[in-house]
Design a protein around this motif. Sequence first.
Motif, mmCIF file in Angstrom:
data_model
loop_
_atom_site.group_PDB
_atom_site.id
_atom_site.type_symbol
_atom_site.label_atom_id
_atom_site.label_comp_id
_atom_site.label_asym_id
_atom_site.label_seq_id
_atom_site.Cartn_x
_atom_site.Cartn_y
_atom_site.Cartn_z
ATOM 1 N N ASP A 1 5.620 10.343 15.130
ATOM 2 C CA ASP A 1 5.662 10.915 16.466
ATOM 3 C C ASP A 1 5.399 9.853 17.551
ATOM 4 O O ASP A 1 4.616 10.049 18.469
ATOM 5 C CB ASP A 1 4.630 12.045 16.569
ATOM 6 C CG ASP A 1 4.937 12.931 17.781
ATOM 7 O OD1 ASP A 1 6.080 12.898 18.248
ATOM 8 O OD2 ASP A 1 4.000 13.621 18.233
ATOM 9 N N GLY A 2 6.042 8.711 17.402
ATOM 10 C CA GLY A 2 5.964 7.700 18.444
ATOM 11 C C GLY A 2 4.706 6.853 18.434
ATOM 12 O O GLY A 2 4.448 6.124 19.372
ATOM 13 N N ARG A 3 3.904 6.975 17.394
ATOM 14 C CA ARG A 3 2.701 6.144 17.308
ATOM 15 C C ARG A 3 2.676 5.417 15.981
ATOM 16 O O ARG A 3 3.226 5.887 14.993
ATOM 17 C CB ARG A 3 1.441 7.015 17.327
ATOM 18 C CG ARG A 3 1.112 7.636 18.626
ATOM 19 C CD ARG A 3 -0.045 8.611 18.369
ATOM 20 N NE ARG A 3 0.173 9.825 19.115
ATOM 21 C CZ ARG A 3 -0.227 9.987 20.364
ATOM 22 N NH1 ARG A 3 -0.882 9.040 20.976
ATOM 23 N NH2 ARG A 3 0.019 11.104 20.996
ATOM 24 N N ILE A 4 2.014 4.268 15.983
ATOM 25 C CA ILE A 4 1.784 3.591 14.713
ATOM 26 C C ILE A 4 0.524 4.198 14.136
ATOM 27 O O ILE A 4 -0.553 4.107 14.721
ATOM 28 C CB ILE A 4 1.593 2.078 14.911
ATOM 29 C CG1 ILE A 4 2.846 1.490 15.561
ATOM 30 C CG2 ILE A 4 1.306 1.399 13.583
ATOM 31 C CD1 ILE A 4 2.732 0.013 15.886
ATOM 32 N N VAL A 5 0.659 4.867 13.018
ATOM 33 C CA VAL A 5 -0.525 5.526 12.475
ATOM 34 C C VAL A 5 -1.146 4.747 11.326
ATOM 35 O O VAL A 5 -2.303 4.950 10.985
ATOM 36 C CB VAL A 5 -0.227 6.972 12.040
ATOM 37 C CG1 VAL A 5 0.030 7.850 13.253
ATOM 38 C CG2 VAL A 5 0.948 7.032 11.083
ATOM 39 N N GLU A 6 -0.346 3.878 10.721
ATOM 40 C CA GLU A 6 -0.910 3.055 9.644
ATOM 41 C C GLU A 6 -0.258 1.698 9.658
ATOM 42 O O GLU A 6 0.897 1.555 10.029
ATOM 43 C CB GLU A 6 -0.639 3.700 8.283
ATOM 44 C CG GLU A 6 -1.709 4.646 7.831
ATOM 45 C CD GLU A 6 -1.396 5.222 6.466
ATOM 46 O OE1 GLU A 6 -2.199 6.025 5.996
ATOM 47 O OE2 GLU A 6 -0.369 4.878 5.856
ATOM 48 N N GLU A 7 -0.988 0.708 9.217
ATOM 49 C CA GLU A 7 -0.446 -0.631 9.226
ATOM 50 C C GLU A 7 -1.075 -1.428 8.098
ATOM 51 O O GLU A 7 -2.273 -1.346 7.875
ATOM 52 C CB GLU A 7 -0.754 -1.286 10.581
ATOM 53 C CG GLU A 7 -0.082 -2.602 10.784
ATOM 54 C CD GLU A 7 -0.280 -3.129 12.206
ATOM 55 O OE1 GLU A 7 -0.776 -2.364 13.056
ATOM 56 O OE2 GLU A 7 0.048 -4.293 12.431
ATOM 57 N N GLY A 8 -0.282 -2.165 7.370
ATOM 58 C CA GLY A 8 -0.845 -2.969 6.296
ATOM 59 C C GLY A 8 0.208 -3.317 5.266
ATOM 60 O O GLY A 8 1.382 -2.969 5.424
ATOM 61 N N THR A 9 -0.192 -4.019 4.203
ATOM 62 C CA THR A 9 0.756 -4.314 3.142
ATOM 63 C C THR A 9 0.891 -3.085 2.260
ATOM 64 O O THR A 9 0.111 -2.133 2.365
ATOM 65 C CB THR A 9 0.279 -5.484 2.275
ATOM 66 O OG1 THR A 9 -0.931 -5.066 1.645
ATOM 67 C CG2 THR A 9 0.024 -6.728 3.103
ATOM 68 N N HIS A 10 1.887 -3.146 1.407
ATOM 69 C CA HIS A 10 2.120 -2.047 0.484
ATOM 70 C C HIS A 10 0.834 -1.700 -0.270
ATOM 71 O O HIS A 10 0.415 -0.549 -0.298
ATOM 72 C CB HIS A 10 3.237 -2.461 -0.478
ATOM 73 C CG HIS A 10 3.529 -1.468 -1.542
ATOM 74 N ND1 HIS A 10 4.182 -0.300 -1.286
ATOM 75 C CD2 HIS A 10 3.247 -1.481 -2.878
ATOM 76 C CE1 HIS A 10 4.312 0.387 -2.413
ATOM 77 N NE2 HIS A 10 3.753 -0.310 -3.395
ATOM 78 N N GLU A 11 0.219 -2.725 -0.827
ATOM 79 C CA GLU A 11 -0.978 -2.485 -1.638
ATOM 80 C C GLU A 11 -2.109 -1.883 -0.810
ATOM 81 O O GLU A 11 -2.740 -0.912 -1.214
ATOM 82 C CB GLU A 11 -1.459 -3.783 -2.310
ATOM 83 C CG GLU A 11 -0.626 -4.222 -3.502
ATOM 84 C CD GLU A 11 0.718 -4.825 -3.119
ATOM 85 O OE1 GLU A 11 0.853 -5.249 -1.935
ATOM 86 O OE2 GLU A 11 1.642 -4.827 -3.957
ATOM 87 N N GLU A 12 -2.300 -2.467 0.365
ATOM 88 C CA GLU A 12 -3.375 -1.969 1.226
ATOM 89 C C GLU A 12 -3.189 -0.488 1.565
ATOM 90 O O GLU A 12 -4.124 0.307 1.507
ATOM 91 C CB GLU A 12 -3.418 -2.755 2.546
ATOM 92 C CG GLU A 12 -3.976 -4.164 2.423
ATOM 93 C CD GLU A 12 -3.680 -5.002 3.642
ATOM 94 O OE1 GLU A 12 -3.829 -6.223 3.542
ATOM 95 O OE2 GLU A 12 -3.288 -4.426 4.687
ATOM 96 N N LEU A 13 -1.941 -0.170 1.864
ATOM 97 C CA LEU A 13 -1.682 1.204 2.284
ATOM 98 C C LEU A 13 -1.784 2.183 1.128
ATOM 99 O O LEU A 13 -2.185 3.332 1.300
ATOM 100 C CB LEU A 13 -0.304 1.298 2.947
ATOM 101 C CG LEU A 13 -0.184 0.558 4.278
ATOM 102 C CD1 LEU A 13 1.202 0.734 4.862
ATOM 103 C CD2 LEU A 13 -1.225 1.067 5.273
ATOM 104 N N ILE A 14 -1.410 1.706 -0.035
ATOM 105 C CA ILE A 14 -1.552 2.559 -1.202
ATOM 106 C C ILE A 14 -3.039 2.851 -1.440
ATOM 107 O O ILE A 14 -3.451 3.979 -1.692
ATOM 108 C CB ILE A 14 -0.930 1.884 -2.446
ATOM 109 C CG1 ILE A 14 0.603 1.792 -2.305
ATOM 110 C CG2 ILE A 14 -1.316 2.610 -3.716
ATOM 111 C CD1 ILE A 14 1.332 3.096 -2.388
#
Lengths: 593, 583
Positions: A560-573
Amino acid sequence: MARNTFDVDEELETPFNLKHLKRLTVYVRPYKKKMMLTVLIMLIASGANLIGPFIIKHAIDQEIPDKSISGLMLLSGIFLAALVLSGICMKWRIRMMAEIGQSIIQNIRKDLFSHLQSLSFSFYDSRPHGKILVRVVNYVNSLSDLLSNGLIQLITDLFSLAVIFGFMLAIDVKLTLLTMGGFPVLATVIFFIKTAQRKAWQTLSNKQSNMNAYIHESISGMKVTQAFTREQENKRIFHRVSTGYKQSWLKAMYVQFLLWPSIENISVLTVSVIYVFGIAWIGHGVTVGALIAFIGYIWMFWTPLANIGNFYNAIINAMAYLERIFEMMDEQPAVKDNPDGKVLKTIKGKVEFESVDFGYGEKEQVLKNIQLKAEPGETIALVGATGSGKTTIVSLISRFYDCTQGKIKIDGTDIQGVTLPSLRKQMGVMLQDPFIFSGTIMENIRYGRLDATDEEVIEAARAVQAHEFISGLQHGYYTEVNERGTRLSTGQRQLISFARALLADPKILILDEATSSIDTETELALQKGLERLLAGRTSFVIAHRLSTIQNADRILYIDDGRIVEEGTHEELIEKKGWYWKLCNAQRLPSEAG
Amino acid sequence: MHSLRWIWGNMRPYRKRLALGLLLVLAVAGMNLINPYVAGKIVDRVIYGHQNGLLWQLLVIMIGSTLIRTGVRYGYQMLFENLSQNVIFSMREKLYDHLNQLEPGFYDRTKTGDIMARMTSDLEAVRHFTAWTIYMVVENLSILLFALCFMFYIHPPLAMAMLAVTPIIGFFAYRLTKDVRPTFSAIRNQFARLNSVVQENISGNRVVKAFAKEEYEIEKFSAENKAFKEKNLMSSRVWGKYLPILDSLAGVLTVIMTFAGGIMVIRGSLSIGELVTFNSLIWALNNPMRLAGWLINDIQRFIASAEKVEELLVTEPQIKSIIDEREVQTSTTILEFDHVDFSYEDGPVLCDITFEAHAGQTIGIIGPTGAGKSTLVNLLGRFYEVDDGEIRVDGINIKDWNIHQLREKMAMVMQDIFLFSDTIEGNIAYGNPDAPMEAVYAAAKQAEASRFIESLPDGYDTVVGERGVGLSGGQKQRIALARALLRDPSLLILDDTTSSVDMETEFKIQETLRSILKDKTCFIIAHRISSVKDADLILVMHEGCIIERGKHADLMERKGYYWHVYNNQLGNFERTPLGEEVI
């Protein structure tokens, strides 16, 4: 801005004024000398033509009663010479007029087209393409006659009008004044016709534009129409649109054709009045000879007047087109190139978003407070639901739209402060909807960098795994494809447009679903090549397939127009947030068990 | 001549009106002679003869005849405008109808700009001919003939002498006709090219901007624009050559009249009065001959355009439908491909495709880019004709179906989504214009599109740009899906429909599809294993052939291409630490 469709007339905001005509003179001015010359030629020609009646009169009055055959021969000789002279003049007149008219048209069209190039997406997005097309091509064409023939004719007519008027005055002032009595009547009639005609032609040009837009869209979307068997319904709509055009055409003609009969009747009335008074005044200051001569001139007087009336007609009609043309020329690009902008030097590829907001209209806020920093060479993947704003984010980097709040910087320079070409030339953008120009595949790839050699083109095609299928085609790289690339599958079109983006050798590469229609096998092969290609380039990748994104340096999850998560694949997992959920969805439900 | 016959064929329905119009033209041509005559009388009788009582009479005649003449002229001009509009109107409808019947193959070959040129400027040239040129020719020809008859009546030898130039005029007129035609064809062809360049530039504006190729585009355009000017100038050089000759030759008539007439008067075989009468009629010969060149130009321009319009009209649709709808027993074997071969001009695309689909089944098709998956779908909707073999729907060869009836059974979502510049509602209801709003809402909901549509400020009334600009790829796909679902087809074809839709949404869409497709046959072309995995039959295509077929489990067992793709798409992922946690 509300979007326009084929069945909506375009409102014209600027009222009729002489401004348009004045503006037109800008295009006419460079040919002033040529026009003067043409007028001169025409005057010589009409002089030569005037000899005719004079010679006949002389022959009948003098040579024939004198039975002088040699005199007759002499007269005929002069006459023939005059004809040759007028013939030569005519030849030059035709040439010059074509030259002038066509040059003016060429210039107007070129200006219009060039201006079109500076307009932003929002312009193209907000109206049917057929309506733009008709202005650049058809409307401009319809000016050609007015500008060449019409204008020169007008000048010569004005000239002969003045001459004849002079003669009339010389013969008899009273009768001349009497003749002028017809003018107010004529002016009134013309005024009424003009008002009606102008309205009629505005409607007409609208209906014409609507019809063309509908035809254009029908052609583009024909396959959908056929697949959904909507031919009958479309025929009905076309019938309506076409009827609208026909009716407005006829309405315009009903009015326009009134001008001639009006002029003719008024002229006959005026002549009659002259007869009545002239004959009554014979002996009271008017001689028989003078009256006959005067009447001779009066007939001559109305022809140029009628011509001028015609020219006026033509101007009013052309005005309906002219307004549209100038309106388009006045259209301000939503994204303005900064005239004082610096040329962006060769960049390293650092991209920063500083609290960027963006909305397409007042009501629609698409992006909210986007903070983002990409170091040179980094690969940033954007994921998220459709319509969450991923494409919008990457569109802002190329300045396809201007952000409403905040700043976007490349290598520390605000992109609003640099010239557009210097910015865009350093980006390779692969758009969601691959567009193929008509021409060969070679030309299509080369579009990315026009001076690329054949080898470089092939190299790029190899890098994106397109070489194999291209060389499999009968004519290889020289296979002709067209506009929507109909013969190629969407995946193949994506590959070509990918190669095009790569060929541009950009520091910043934007891949907006570059591989959505490409099979996994090809994509895998592609990625191997890509790793090498992406090295040293900052790239933004939008994709739905996990395999495409998981190797990115950083993944941004957009919602919805915002960055809600940011990181590498592993970090986000690890985080077990949005991205983690997305990854789960990717897995097959039955697999989960 | 051919084009004239063709336009006559189109004008035939209006021949009565045409005849009436031409009759009026003749009448007016005759009436043109009244005013000069009356003016002459006024000078002779009233001014010189002092019969002042005649003045009022003569003036009334003059005014009256002018009123009638201009009135009648206006009348027939409107008649011709009307007539030509009717002719063009029905021609335009015919063209539009024809365009609707032409198959995609035609559109593959023909540029949009070219078709547009035919539909606009070429039709305009034809209109100009029917509205104006026809009566101008007749008007001038009749004035000429009237005058000639009159001259022959007065003095045949002088009239003959004046006719002496006509062969020369005829010769040059013929040369003009011959030389100018190719230049008009060149102009109109160049116009079509110009149209195409602009048209493509507008359609491809995003690419142009993305690559900052405005300069290049302007260059490309300028070349065509310049060529257009050149072609026009070339044409004007041809008429610049002949028109003055024709014009001067028309003037020579006057010279002949003066010279030959003068000698005849001197010799006594012609009276001076007769010569004066000749002189007063000379304009009636001069003018039409002067105009001849321009009219020839008009006619040639017409022919150049008429050929193009006609060419489009006689382009035979390659795919012909049988006219009658037929009674069809719905069969459980809803669809069969029976050894189907297909090739485009530049090489084979499909070879020996054989499979069948039963009611309620879902067929998944997977395979590399360019393997022929979309072509398969195109054949199914009979957008292209198979070279060999048969496709049967409900047991009947699709060639024996009425094409509309066939296509009404199916609904497609094509890979290249095309939306019309209309409201979202209008786009969803494209195939069922009369569908109630509720049905549109329902279809949008099924396609998982309702949420984003409702979030738009204007909701379903949002106007999308041509081709759906302003929407994201996934949004377009879902609107296209809703459009197909609203058709409630017995055969649903989804060609890469969810490639731009995020996984989560795709999953939901699949759920919905499963529930509404119970008794329907569905084709799903996809690259994601997840899209085709649950199909009753999965076809793996490679270079135009089916290389593997079966259910997911069978294919996994085979360890072939499918298995390979599966591992590539998901195997990788399974090795991530997440593996066990995802339940």
